[in-house]
Design a protein around this motif. Structure first.
Motif, PDB file in Angstrom:
ATOM      1  N   VAL A 220       0.837  -1.212   0.000  1.00  0.00           N
ATOM      2  CA  VAL A 220       0.000   0.000   0.000  1.00  0.00           C
ATOM      3  C   VAL A 220       0.874   1.266   0.000  1.00  0.00           C
ATOM      4  CG1 VAL A 220      -2.139   0.977   0.949  1.00  0.00           C
ATOM      5  CG2 VAL A 220      -1.548  -1.384   1.450  1.00  0.00           C
ATOM      6  N   GLU A 221       2.037   1.178  -0.604  1.00  0.00           N
ATOM      7  CA  GLU A 221       2.895   2.346  -0.734  1.00  0.00           C
ATOM      8  C   GLU A 221       2.537   3.159  -1.966  1.00  0.00           C
ATOM      9  OE1 GLU A 221       6.908   1.001  -0.696  1.00  0.00           O
ATOM     10  OE2 GLU A 221       6.789   0.146   1.313  1.00  0.00           O
ATOM     11  N   VAL A 222       1.850   2.524  -2.921  1.00  0.00           N
ATOM     12  CA  VAL A 222       1.391   3.212  -4.131  1.00  0.00           C
ATOM     13  C   VAL A 222      -0.051   2.824  -4.411  1.00  0.00           C
ATOM     14  CG1 VAL A 222       3.705   3.354  -5.146  1.00  0.00           C
ATOM     15  CG2 VAL A 222       2.257   1.360  -5.652  1.00  0.00           C
ATOM     16  N   ASP A 223      -0.719   3.642  -5.221  1.00  0.00           N
ATOM     17  CA  ASP A 223      -2.118   3.375  -5.583  1.00  0.00           C
ATOM     18  C   ASP A 223      -2.217   2.478  -6.813  1.00  0.00           C
ATOM     19  OD1 ASP A 223      -3.120   5.263  -3.583  1.00  0.00           O
ATOM     20  OD2 ASP A 223      -2.299   6.807  -4.899  1.00  0.00           O
ATOM     21  N   ILE A 224      -1.312   2.719  -7.766  1.00  0.00           N
ATOM     22  CA  ILE A 224      -1.323   1.927  -8.991  1.00  0.00           C
ATOM     23  C   ILE A 224       0.109   1.596  -9.398  1.00  0.00           C
ATOM     24  CG2 ILE A 224      -3.497   2.854  -9.864  1.00  0.00           C
ATOM     25  CD1 ILE A 224      -1.981   4.739 -11.611  1.00  0.00           C
ATOM     26  N   ALA A 225       0.264   0.551 -10.173  1.00  0.00           N
ATOM     27  CA  ALA A 225       1.576   0.177 -10.710  1.00  0.00           C
ATOM     28  C   ALA A 225       1.414  -0.066 -12.202  1.00  0.00           C
ATOM     29  CB  ALA A 225       2.115  -1.065 -10.013  1.00  0.00           C
ATOM     30  N   ILE A 226       2.339   0.489 -12.972  1.00  0.00           N
ATOM     31  CA  ILE A 226       2.329   0.301 -14.419  1.00  0.00           C
ATOM     32  C   ILE A 226       3.468  -0.642 -14.775  1.00  0.00           C
ATOM     33  CG2 ILE A 226       2.332   1.414 -16.670  1.00  0.00           C
ATOM     34  CD1 ILE A 226       0.101   2.426 -14.940  1.00  0.00           C
ATOM     35  N   PHE A 227       3.110  -1.778 -15.351  1.00  0.00           N
ATOM     36  CA  PHE A 227       4.098  -2.802 -15.680  1.00  0.00           C
ATOM     37  C   PHE A 227       4.355  -2.839 -17.181  1.00  0.00           C
ATOM     38  CE2 PHE A 227       2.878  -4.222 -11.544  1.00  0.00           C
ATOM     39  CZ  PHE A 227       3.973  -4.925 -11.049  1.00  0.00           C
ATOM     40  N   GLY A 228       5.621  -2.951 -17.539  1.00  0.00           N
ATOM     41  CA  GLY A 228       5.999  -3.238 -18.906  1.00  0.00           C
ATOM     42  C   GLY A 228       6.507  -4.663 -18.935  1.00  0.00           C
ATOM     43  N   GLY A 229       5.613  -5.629 -19.081  1.00  0.00           N
ATOM     44  CA  GLY A 229       5.987  -7.035 -18.956  1.00  0.00           C
ATOM     45  C   GLY A 229       5.481  -7.558 -17.637  1.00  0.00           C
ATOM     46  N   ILE A 230       4.201  -7.847 -17.569  1.00  0.00           N
ATOM     47  CA  ILE A 230       3.586  -8.276 -16.308  1.00  0.00           C
ATOM     48  C   ILE A 230       4.139  -9.627 -15.871  1.00  0.00           C
ATOM     49  CG2 ILE A 230       1.643  -9.351 -17.508  1.00  0.00           C
ATOM     50  CD1 ILE A 230       1.563  -7.598 -14.083  1.00  0.00           C
ATOM     51  N   ALA A 231       4.295  -9.777 -14.579  1.00  0.00           N
ATOM     52  CA  ALA A 231       4.780 -11.042 -14.033  1.00  0.00           C
ATOM     53  C   ALA A 231       3.827 -12.173 -14.410  1.00  0.00           C
ATOM     54  CB  ALA A 231       4.897 -10.933 -12.518  1.00  0.00           C
ATOM     55  N   GLU A 232       4.385 -13.350 -14.601  1.00  0.00           N
ATOM     56  CA  GLU A 232       3.546 -14.487 -14.988  1.00  0.00           C
ATOM     57  C   GLU A 232       2.588 -14.873 -13.857  1.00  0.00           C
ATOM     58  OE1 GLU A 232       5.980 -17.669 -16.307  1.00  0.00           O
ATOM     59  OE2 GLU A 232       6.965 -16.509 -17.863  1.00  0.00           O
ATOM     60  N   ARG A 233       3.034 -14.669 -12.633  1.00  0.00           N
ATOM     61  CA  ARG A 233       2.185 -14.975 -11.482  1.00  0.00           C
ATOM     62  C   ARG A 233       2.139 -13.762 -10.565  1.00  0.00           C
ATOM     63  NH1 ARG A 233       5.388 -19.509 -12.156  1.00  0.00           N
ATOM     64  NH2 ARG A 233       4.277 -21.428 -12.714  1.00  0.00           N
ATOM     65  N   TYR A 234       0.962 -13.474 -10.063  1.00  0.00           N
ATOM     66  CA  TYR A 234       0.817 -12.382  -9.114  1.00  0.00           C
ATOM     67  C   TYR A 234      -0.308 -12.753  -8.148  1.00  0.00           C
ATOM     68  CZ  TYR A 234      -2.595 -11.234 -12.735  1.00  0.00           C
ATOM     69  OH  TYR A 234      -3.608 -11.299 -13.660  1.00  0.00           O
ATOM     70  N   PRO A 235      -0.293 -12.170  -6.949  1.00  0.00           N
ATOM     71  CA  PRO A 235      -1.280 -12.558  -5.933  1.00  0.00           C
ATOM     72  C   PRO A 235      -2.709 -12.286  -6.376  1.00  0.00           C
ATOM     73  CG  PRO A 235       0.517 -11.279  -4.975  1.00  0.00           C
ATOM     74  CD  PRO A 235       0.678 -11.188  -6.453  1.00  0.00           C
ATOM     75  N   GLU A 236      -3.646 -13.025  -5.810  1.00  0.00           N
ATOM     76  CA  GLU A 236      -5.057 -12.844  -6.153  1.00  0.00           C
ATOM     77  C   GLU A 236      -5.569 -11.476  -5.717  1.00  0.00           C
ATOM     78  OE1 GLU A 236      -7.372 -16.021  -4.592  1.00  0.00           O
ATOM     79  OE2 GLU A 236      -6.468 -17.562  -5.874  1.00  0.00           O
ATOM     80  N   THR A 237      -4.861 -10.850  -4.782  1.00  0.00           N
ATOM     81  CA  THR A 237      -5.284  -9.535  -4.313  1.00  0.00           C
ATOM     82  C   THR A 237      -4.947  -8.432  -5.307  1.00  0.00           C
ATOM     83  OG1 THR A 237      -3.189  -9.361  -3.097  1.00  0.00           O
ATOM     84  CG2 THR A 237      -5.107 -10.135  -1.874  1.00  0.00           C
ATOM     85  N   ILE A 238      -4.213  -8.759  -6.361  1.00  0.00           N
ATOM     86  CA  ILE A 238      -3.837  -7.775  -7.370  1.00  0.00           C
ATOM     87  C   ILE A 238      -4.695  -7.957  -8.620  1.00  0.00           C
ATOM     88  CG2 ILE A 238      -1.994  -6.961  -8.886  1.00  0.00           C
ATOM     89  CD1 ILE A 238      -1.618  -6.263  -5.926  1.00  0.00           C
ATOM     90  N   GLN A 239      -5.239  -6.853  -9.098  1.00  0.00           N
ATOM     91  CA  GLN A 239      -6.042  -6.865 -10.323  1.00  0.00           C
ATOM     92  C   GLN A 239      -5.217  -6.266 -11.454  1.00  0.00           C
ATOM     93  OE1 GLN A 239     -10.273  -5.827 -10.134  1.00  0.00           O
ATOM     94  NE2 GLN A 239      -9.884  -4.272 -11.699  1.00  0.00           N
ATOM     95  N   THR A 240      -5.186  -6.947 -12.578  1.00  0.00           N
ATOM     96  CA  THR A 240      -4.377  -6.512 -13.716  1.00  0.00           C
ATOM     97  C   THR A 240      -5.262  -6.197 -14.912  1.00  0.00           C
ATOM     98  OG1 THR A 240      -2.551  -7.905 -12.992  1.00  0.00           O
ATOM     99  CG2 THR A 240      -2.504  -7.160 -15.261  1.00  0.00           C
ATOM    100  N   GLU A 241      -4.997  -5.064 -15.522  1.00  0.00           N
ATOM    101  CA  GLU A 241      -5.711  -4.661 -16.731  1.00  0.00           C
ATOM    102  C   GLU A 241      -4.691  -4.433 -17.845  1.00  0.00           C
ATOM    103  OE1 GLU A 241      -8.306  -0.913 -18.479  1.00  0.00           O
ATOM    104  OE2 GLU A 241      -8.171  -1.212 -16.306  1.00  0.00           O
ATOM    105  N   GLU A 242      -4.744  -5.255 -18.875  1.00  0.00           N
ATOM    106  CA  GLU A 242      -3.802  -5.116 -19.975  1.00  0.00           C
ATOM    107  C   GLU A 242      -4.193  -3.937 -20.864  1.00  0.00           C
ATOM    108  OE1 GLU A 242      -3.329  -8.737 -22.111  1.00  0.00           O
ATOM    109  OE2 GLU A 242      -2.719  -9.890 -20.348  1.00  0.00           O
ATOM    110  N   LEU A 243      -3.210  -3.101 -21.185  1.00  0.00           N
ATOM    111  CA  LEU A 243      -3.440  -1.954 -22.046  1.00  0.00           C
ATOM    112  C   LEU A 243      -3.168  -2.292 -23.502  1.00  0.00           C
ATOM    113  CD1 LEU A 243      -1.747   0.779 -19.835  1.00  0.00           C
ATOM    114  CD2 LEU A 243      -4.199   0.381 -20.112  1.00  0.00           C
ATOM    115  N   PHE A 244      -1.996  -2.845 -23.764  1.00  0.00           N
ATOM    116  CA  PHE A 244      -1.638  -3.261 -25.119  1.00  0.00           C
ATOM    117  C   PHE A 244      -0.402  -4.147 -25.034  1.00  0.00           C
ATOM    118  CE2 PHE A 244       0.471   0.793 -24.362  1.00  0.00           C
ATOM    119  CZ  PHE A 244       1.774   0.549 -24.758  1.00  0.00           C
TER     120      PHE A 244
END
Length: 303
Positions: free
Chosen positions: A140-164
């Motif tokens: 909870v140090e940031v509100d959002i994270a922008i990934f360039g190459g999303i991790a193959e696995r991430y916790p269920e508490t994280i929601q991911t929205e692919e942009l392109f």
């Protein structure tokens, strides 16, 4: 405790100059206003109005109280405006973590566009690798994270929205023997690589690719914390890099780098927004996400 309702009635009378006008303004009967003002004067122990001709005027105490009341209700209006602006996202702050790819090649243009409309929103952006960005989001140090190459696995508490998606390329210096050639993955992995540090999603994708195809993992001969440094080393003529086309396309077009086409390998790189699942974003951060969603998708390999 101060009767704020009565103070507001007093403030309105003092502002418009008569009980009659205050009655019309507030849509309250004159007798009701008069009765509440008399009660208010009794509570304060101060006379606030005095007769003057056919109307009334402020007493000395009333003049001083009118100044204080004006300040108080001006601050009240400021608070209401602040709450409205904060709820609409026109003020506030956004805490964001970003991996190196979007931080260097996408976010600057996004923020410039966002700030044109929401100039009063403060931006706090941390550039880190994928592991660091994910951890900051979880902590909870940031509100959002922008990934360039999303991790193959991430916790269920994280929601991911692919942009392109963009392409992942193998690149070398133009004078390299593999420049603009097609080679096997095994041949490519015999080359020394210049890569980012551990925790980089692109580096992890390269190692995962080798495991999938039963190829030996590459030797990381040079390791940097930033993309620019790694690319500069390859341009200078040392080793190879496995990197997003967003980063190196212009270098390739200018002839400073050359692609290597590896047989059977056509990988994509996901650009994504991550948030904490089932946790509403601040309005300012939501405005940023909506703006990013509305932007045109870059063609593969283009910034």
């Amino acid at each position: 405790m101060l009767n704020l309702h009565a103070l507001r009635l007093f403030h309105t009378i003092a502002s418009v100059g008569s009980v009659t006008k205050a009655s019309e303004w507030l849509n309250i009967s004159q007798p009701a206003i008069t009765a509440q003002i008399k009660k208010f004067e009794k509570e304060l122990g101060l006379p606030l109005f005095k007769p003057q001709g056919r109307g009334i005027a402020l007493t000395d105490a009333g003049e001083e109280l009118a100044v204080l009341a004006k300040r108080l209700f001006a601050v009240e209006h400021q608070i209401e405006q602040f709450a409205s602006n904060y709820a609409s996202g026109t003020v506030g702050s956004i805490r964001m973590a970003a991996t190196y790819l979007p931080a260097n090649f996408l976010i600057p243009a996004w923020i410039a566009k966002f700030k044109q409309k929401y100039n009063q929103v403060e931006m706090n952006i941390t550039t880190t690798n994928s592991s660091g960005a994910l951890q900051q989001l979880l902590d909870v140090e940031v509100d959002i994270a922008i990934f360039g190459g999303i991790a193959e696995r991430y916790p269920e508490t994280i929601q991911t929205e692919e942009l392109f998606e963009d392409e992942l390329w193998f690149v070398v210096a133009p004078g390299h023997r593999y420049a603009n050639r097609q080679v096997t993955l095994s041949e490519m992995m015999n080359e020394p690589f210049v890569m980012r540090e551990e925790g980089s999603s692109t580096r992890e994708r390269l190692f995962s690719l080798c495991r999938t195809h039963n190829a030996s993992v590459p030797t990381i001969s040079l390791q940097f914390n930033g993309l620019h440094e790694a690319i500069t080393a390859v341009i200078a003529g040392y080793g190879a890099n496995f990197v997003s086309s967003l980063v190196v396309r212009e270098y390739v077009e200018r002839g400073e780098l050359a692609r290597v086409y590896v047989e059977g390998i056509h990988l994509k790189n996901t650009i994504a927004i991550c948030t904490r699942r089932n946790e509403p974003l601040p309005a300012s951060a939501m405005n940023l996400v909506r703006m990013i969603r509305s932007l045109p998708t870059p063609p593969p390999g283009h910034t």
